[in-house]
Motif scaffolding. Structure first.
Motif, PDB file in Angstrom:
ATOM      1  N   ALA A 139       0.836  -1.205   0.000  1.00  0.00           N
ATOM      2  CA  ALA A 139       0.000   0.000   0.000  1.00  0.00           C
ATOM      3  C   ALA A 139       0.867   1.250   0.000  1.00  0.00           C
ATOM      4  O   ALA A 139       0.545   2.248  -0.657  1.00  0.00           O
ATOM      5  CB  ALA A 139      -0.936  -0.004   1.208  1.00  0.00           C
ATOM      6  N   ASP A 140       2.009   1.180   0.698  1.00  0.00           N
ATOM      7  CA  ASP A 140       2.942   2.313   0.692  1.00  0.00           C
ATOM      8  C   ASP A 140       3.544   2.513  -0.698  1.00  0.00           C
ATOM      9  O   ASP A 140       3.694   3.656  -1.155  1.00  0.00           O
ATOM     10  CB  ASP A 140       4.069   2.085   1.703  1.00  0.00           C
ATOM     11  CG  ASP A 140       3.639   2.305   3.151  1.00  0.00           C
ATOM     12  OD1 ASP A 140       2.495   2.772   3.366  1.00  0.00           O
ATOM     13  OD2 ASP A 140       4.443   2.000   4.048  1.00  0.00           O
ATOM     14  N   PHE A 157       5.951   9.837   2.239  1.00  0.00           N
ATOM     15  CA  PHE A 157       7.257   9.216   2.433  1.00  0.00           C
ATOM     16  C   PHE A 157       7.063   8.089   3.434  1.00  0.00           C
ATOM     17  O   PHE A 157       6.612   8.340   4.555  1.00  0.00           O
ATOM     18  CB  PHE A 157       8.267  10.222   2.994  1.00  0.00           C
ATOM     19  CG  PHE A 157       8.532  11.404   2.095  1.00  0.00           C
ATOM     20  CD1 PHE A 157       9.425  11.303   1.040  1.00  0.00           C
ATOM     21  CD2 PHE A 157       7.888  12.610   2.309  1.00  0.00           C
ATOM     22  CE1 PHE A 157       9.675  12.392   0.213  1.00  0.00           C
ATOM     23  CE2 PHE A 157       8.130  13.709   1.495  1.00  0.00           C
ATOM     24  CZ  PHE A 157       9.021  13.594   0.432  1.00  0.00           C
ATOM     25  N   ASP A 158       7.365   6.856   3.031  1.00  0.00           N
ATOM     26  CA  ASP A 158       7.210   5.763   3.985  1.00  0.00           C
ATOM     27  C   ASP A 158       8.382   5.756   4.962  1.00  0.00           C
ATOM     28  O   ASP A 158       9.306   6.571   4.875  1.00  0.00           O
ATOM     29  CB  ASP A 158       7.048   4.418   3.265  1.00  0.00           C
ATOM     30  CG  ASP A 158       8.231   4.079   2.365  1.00  0.00           C
ATOM     31  OD1 ASP A 158       9.333   4.620   2.583  1.00  0.00           O
ATOM     32  OD2 ASP A 158       8.048   3.268   1.442  1.00  0.00           O
ATOM     33  N   ARG A 159       8.342   4.830   5.919  1.00  0.00           N
ATOM     34  CA  ARG A 159       9.365   4.804   6.966  1.00  0.00           C
ATOM     35  C   ARG A 159      10.768   4.642   6.397  1.00  0.00           C
ATOM     36  O   ARG A 159      11.725   5.243   6.881  1.00  0.00           O
ATOM     37  CB  ARG A 159       9.073   3.652   7.937  1.00  0.00           C
ATOM     38  CG  ARG A 159       8.219   4.073   9.114  1.00  0.00           C
ATOM     39  CD  ARG A 159       8.018   2.942  10.064  1.00  0.00           C
ATOM     40  NE  ARG A 159       6.663   2.440   9.913  1.00  0.00           N
ATOM     41  CZ  ARG A 159       6.217   1.317  10.427  1.00  0.00           C
ATOM     42  NH1 ARG A 159       7.031   0.535  11.098  1.00  0.00           N
ATOM     43  NH2 ARG A 159       4.977   0.948  10.274  1.00  0.00           N
ATOM     44  N   ARG A 172      13.740  14.766   8.429  1.00  0.00           N
ATOM     45  CA  ARG A 172      13.023  13.499   8.575  1.00  0.00           C
ATOM     46  C   ARG A 172      11.510  13.727   8.654  1.00  0.00           C
ATOM     47  O   ARG A 172      10.732  12.785   8.599  1.00  0.00           O
ATOM     48  CB  ARG A 172      13.515  12.764   9.818  1.00  0.00           C
ATOM     49  CG  ARG A 172      12.945  11.360   9.898  1.00  0.00           C
ATOM     50  CD  ARG A 172      13.474  10.557  11.039  1.00  0.00           C
ATOM     51  NE  ARG A 172      12.799   9.252  11.025  1.00  0.00           N
ATOM     52  CZ  ARG A 172      13.384   8.129  11.289  1.00  0.00           C
ATOM     53  NH1 ARG A 172      14.657   8.104  11.593  1.00  0.00           N
ATOM     54  NH2 ARG A 172      12.695   7.001  11.264  1.00  0.00           N
ATOM     55  N   GLU A 173      11.102  14.977   8.780  1.00  0.00           N
ATOM     56  CA  GLU A 173       9.671  15.314   8.886  1.00  0.00           C
ATOM     57  C   GLU A 173       9.122  15.487   7.468  1.00  0.00           C
ATOM     58  O   GLU A 173       9.716  16.201   6.659  1.00  0.00           O
ATOM     59  CB  GLU A 173       9.553  16.603   9.698  1.00  0.00           C
ATOM     60  CG  GLU A 173       8.195  16.821  10.320  1.00  0.00           C
ATOM     61  CD  GLU A 173       7.208  17.415   9.338  1.00  0.00           C
ATOM     62  OE1 GLU A 173       7.599  18.299   8.558  1.00  0.00           O
ATOM     63  OE2 GLU A 173       6.044  16.979   9.339  1.00  0.00           O
ATOM     64  N   VAL A 194      14.370   5.781  -1.226  1.00  0.00           N
ATOM     65  CA  VAL A 194      14.321   4.323  -1.074  1.00  0.00           C
ATOM     66  C   VAL A 194      15.437   3.673  -1.885  1.00  0.00           C
ATOM     67  O   VAL A 194      16.168   2.804  -1.399  1.00  0.00           O
ATOM     68  CB  VAL A 194      12.939   3.781  -1.493  1.00  0.00           C
ATOM     69  CG1 VAL A 194      12.954   2.254  -1.553  1.00  0.00           C
ATOM     70  CG2 VAL A 194      11.868   4.257  -0.514  1.00  0.00           C
ATOM     71  N   ARG A 195      15.597   4.101  -3.135  1.00  0.00           N
ATOM     72  CA  ARG A 195      16.636   3.515  -3.996  1.00  0.00           C
ATOM     73  C   ARG A 195      18.032   3.747  -3.416  1.00  0.00           C
ATOM     74  O   ARG A 195      18.921   2.929  -3.589  1.00  0.00           O
ATOM     75  CB  ARG A 195      16.560   4.113  -5.395  1.00  0.00           C
ATOM     76  CG  ARG A 195      15.421   3.582  -6.273  1.00  0.00           C
ATOM     77  CD  ARG A 195      15.598   4.132  -7.671  1.00  0.00           C
ATOM     78  NE  ARG A 195      14.514   3.852  -8.592  1.00  0.00           N
ATOM     79  CZ  ARG A 195      14.436   2.735  -9.341  1.00  0.00           C
ATOM     80  NH1 ARG A 195      15.334   1.795  -9.226  1.00  0.00           N
ATOM     81  NH2 ARG A 195      13.422   2.606 -10.175  1.00  0.00           N
TER      82      ARG A 195
END
Length: 199
Positions: A139-140, A157-159, A172-173, A194-195
């Motif tokens: 879902a993310d 932005f996912d974790r 990070r926010e 992510v990459r």
């Protein structure tokens, strides 16, 4: 410190772009993004998942109707050509089931899922998880890419992306991170983060 521009230049190709999906807020590209999400939602390299999506689309399996009209073996063969191994048979089944659900529940149009969720990001995520194989991570993935089209998802932005940002000395926010790019580049930035953890 890595700059955002460096990140976008080195890692800013979205997975949808890599899979050859020309994202628009219309039924076929949204469904293709869902297929890519199903392919990415297991422990397999994202590059392999993107290659598998390309093979399926090259076979004409770009809509829920085409997917449900294909044979299980046709789907297995397309996945095999992309070296999507170990999961090819179960994935061929999952793709058929997912397409059937999209046709029955949302009449082949994921914009109906968006409306059922009343454009609420969390509700969109919950409904996506009703699709076979799509869990929280899947879902993310979908929401990360779909924020290009659906403004209510921005910034997404996912974790993993937020952790990467912190590691690179970036905010990070989510809102502070989003302020570093244009809205049209949010999906690219999220994917680039992510990459960057995979390189």
């Amino acid at each position: 410190m890595t700059t955002v521009q460096d990140l976008l230049e080195r890692h800013g190709t979205t997975y949808a772009e890599q899979a050859g999906i020309r994202l628009r807020d219309t039924p076929a590209p949204l469904y293709q993004l869902l297929v890519l999400t199903q392919l990415c939602a297991i422990r397999i390299r994202a590059d392999t998942a993107a290659d598998a999506a390309r093979e399926l689309f090259a076979d004409g399996l770009r809509t829920p109707r085409a997917m449900t009209g294909s044979s299980w073996q046709q789907r297995v063969d397309a996945l095999g050509r992309a070296h999507y191994v170990r999961y090819d048979e179960s994935t061929a089944t999952v793709l058929g089931e997912g397409a059937a659900l999209v046709r029955e529940r949302w009449h082949g149009d994921l914009r109906r899922l968006r409306e059922e969720a009343e454009r609420d990001p969390a509700a969109i995520g919950r409904l996506l998880r009703e699709v076979p194989r799509i869990g929280p991570v899947g879902a993310d993935i979908f929401r990360r890419e779909a924020q290009l089209l659906w403004p209510e998802l921005r910034p997404f932005f996912d974790r993993r992306a937020l952790s990467a940002a912190a590691g690179l000395g970036l905010p990070r926010e989510p809102d502070a991170l989003a302020a570093l790019v244009r809205p049209d580049d949010l999906a690219r930035l999220s994917t680039a983060l992510v990459r960057s953890t995979l390189s």
